[in-house]
Design an enzyme around this catalytic site. Structure first.
Site, PDB file in Angstrom:
ATOM      1  CG  ASN A 148       9.304   2.899  -0.546  1.00 43.25           C
ATOM      2  OD1 ASN A 148       9.120   3.772   0.291  1.00 43.25           O
ATOM      3  ND2 ASN A 148       8.327   2.200  -1.066  1.00 43.25           N
ATOM      4  CD  GLU A 246      -1.565   5.498   3.681  1.00 39.92           C
ATOM      5  OE1 GLU A 246      -1.538   4.284   3.366  1.00 39.92           O
ATOM      6  OE2 GLU A 246      -2.607   6.150   3.729  1.00 39.92           O
ATOM      7  CB  CYS A 280       3.676   0.313   0.109  1.00 34.42           C
ATOM      8  SG  CYS A 280       3.225   1.804  -0.777  1.00 34.42           S
ATOM      9  CD  GLU A 457       0.073  10.051   3.310  1.00 31.75           C
ATOM     10  OE1 GLU A 457       0.718  11.072   3.533  1.00 31.75           O
ATOM     11  OE2 GLU A 457       0.598   8.939   3.149  1.00 31.75           O
TER      12      GLU A 457
END
Ligand code: NAD
Length: 476
Positions: A148, A246, A280, A457
């Protein structure tokens, strides 16, 4: 176009391939990606292992030059790379170009980080002894990425991995090999020593799993779905690898009675439907207090139905197609489940346009309760549900009643409630009067609860995952 593996500095010929299909027009086959075997992954890991020691010793200037080159080229080619991205993933052209630019900015940021690596010197509790605390590279890192954000997510893993002195093997998503290959091609001309960066295309269940299980890989950074993330964590535990995950979200956006209605509708429209809801951090649960509920649903319905859906590459399109047939089927089946459980579905029709693609209208499900599947499970499409709340306290409780905890938003003009929400929302990222999606690249990114696992991150916090701390004692 053939997307082939880069291993030990060589582009390899591969016979079998996976078609890269444009979701806006399925007659457009963009290229063929290598369908690699586990032996290819073994060679990529061996190449990274061989190259890791020298790269760990490379000067900050050398690392800076490599990352700066990559960032500059991506920025210079953002329009072309954004076009490729929109063609293979289906987000609109402005979104595609914006993501490509973001990837360039990430490399530029981490180029700077190469020059800012610090350590600590402390006084020892023992007379005459010196204590140094430094960060060392982890070694060989395996990076596994989803479809994505096909250039930004590889960028936000590769850039810190290289900046902190690691060698890399990237296994990109099957659905979007084009951007990963284009990025690898730029990296191959950046001056990075051969073998420090390797890319292997192929199936997650075969070459991806092999990378995760490989005894010569020191750490794995993964972005993708919760089931895959859980399986990867458990595999990494067996070989005691460092792991960073993640995963999904079911992100709440609270709209209070005192919110600016236009601002709230714009934030929810963006958060729920932009990038076809395939983020997300998408706002998938809209939690609205009684006093504004009906006005909000009416205004968001009008705005949602005004979105122009179509070919991602055409000017003026506001929402592109869903990424593939399987994801489209999943979105439509969740709408049926929501209707069967008592929700009111607005929009969400399968659309037939001039070109055959995976098109659907954006959808809202009103009159839902938080125990319905539409509010418990990630759909990953242009689908938002609406929950009624009596007041702020009930809205906060509903927001936190989720297995996920990636991003949470609130629209309010009350400083008191915004401040309370920032502290008490159970999420890694909190947005006040902003969409739940859309983040900066120089600050930490990540969630809590079932959304994330391991170190954060992005920004300078990325050092926590891509380095190991070393404490040295010296008696001069
Ligand atoms: P996915 O889990 O199906 O696949 C992600 C990657 O894992 C792919 O490269 C795939 O080939 C690989 N993979 C699959 N099985 C594997 C295995 N057994 N071992 C090793 N690798 C394996 O996810 P997806 O459908 O590509 O992406 C969508 C998901 O990603 C959504 O759940 C979304 O929320 C999540 N996502 C999370 C973030 C975040 O930062 N939290 C960002 C973007 C996407």
């Amino acid at each position: 176009m053939d997307y082939t593996n880069l291993i030990a500095g060589s582009w390899e010929n591969t016979s079998d391939g996976c078609a890269n299909v444009n979701p806006s027009d399925i007659t457009d086959v963009i290229g063929m990606a290598a369908l690699s075997e586990t032996a290819d992954m073994d060679r990529a890991v061996a190449s990274a292992r061989t190259a890791a020691a020298d790269w760990a010793q490379a000067t900050p200037q050398m690392r800076f030059d490599v990352l700066d080159f990559i960032g500059s080229e991506i920025l210079a080619r953002q329009a072309e790379l954004g076009q490729l991205l929109s063609r293979e993933e289906g987000k609109t052209l402005p979104e595609g170009i914006g993501e490509a630019a973001r990837a360039g900015q990430i490399f530029k940021f981490f180029a700077g980080e190469c020059l800012r690596q610090t350590g600590d010197r402390l006084a020892s509790v023992r007379p005459g002894v010196e204590v140094d605390v430094t960060r060392a590279p982890v070694g060989v890192v395996g990076l596994i990425t989803p479809w994505n954000f096909p250039i930004a997510i590889p960028a936000w893993k590769i850039a810190p991995a290289l900046a902190y002195g690691n060698a890399v093997v990237l296994k990109p998503a099957e659905l979007t090999p084009g951007c990963a290959w284009a990025l690898a091609e730029i990296i191959s001309r950046s001056g990075l020593p051969e073998g420090v960066f390797n890319i292997v295309f192929g199936k997650g269940a075969s070459v991806g799993q092999h990378l995760v299980d490989h005894p010569d890989v020191d750490a794995v950074s993964f972005t993708g779905s919760v089931p895959t993330g859980r399986a990867i964590a458990s595999s990494c535990a067996k070989t005691l690898k460092k792991v960073q995950l993640e995963m999904g979200g079911k992100n709440p956006m609270v709209v209070l009675d005192d919110a600016d209605l236009d601002l709230a509708v714009a934030a929810c429209l963006n958060g729920a439907f932009f990038s076809t809801g395939q983020r997300c951090t998408a706002s998938s649960r809209l939690i609205v207090t009684e006093g504004i509920h009906d006005r909000f649903v009416a205004a968001l319905t009008t705005a949602m139905q005004g979105l122009k859906v179509g070919n991602a590459l055409e000017a003026g399109i506001q929402m592109g197609p869903v990424v593939d047939a399987r994801q489209l089927e999943q979105n439509l089946s969740y709408l049926k489940i929501a209707a069967d459980e008592g929700g009111t579905v607005i929009g969400g029709e399968r659309l037939t346009l001039a070109q055959e693609g995976f098109y659907m209208a954006p959808a809202m499900v009103s009159e839902t309760s938080n125990d319905m599947r539409i509010n418990r499970e990630e759909v990953f499409g242009p689908v938002a549900s609406v929950l009624r709340a009596r007041d702020y306290n009930e809205a906060l409780a509903l927001a936190n009643d989720s297995a996920f905890g990636l991003s949470a938003g609130i629209c309010t003009t009350s400083l008191k409630q915004a401040s309370h929400f920032k502290v008490n929302a159970e999420a890694g990222m909190v947005m006040v009067n902003l969409p739940t999606a859309g983040v900066d690249y120089h600050v930490p990114f990540g969630g809590s609860k079932g959304s994330s696992y391991g170190a954060r991150e992005q920004g300078s916090y990325a050092a926590e995952f891509y380095t190991r701390v070393k404490t040295a004692y010296t008696l001069p």
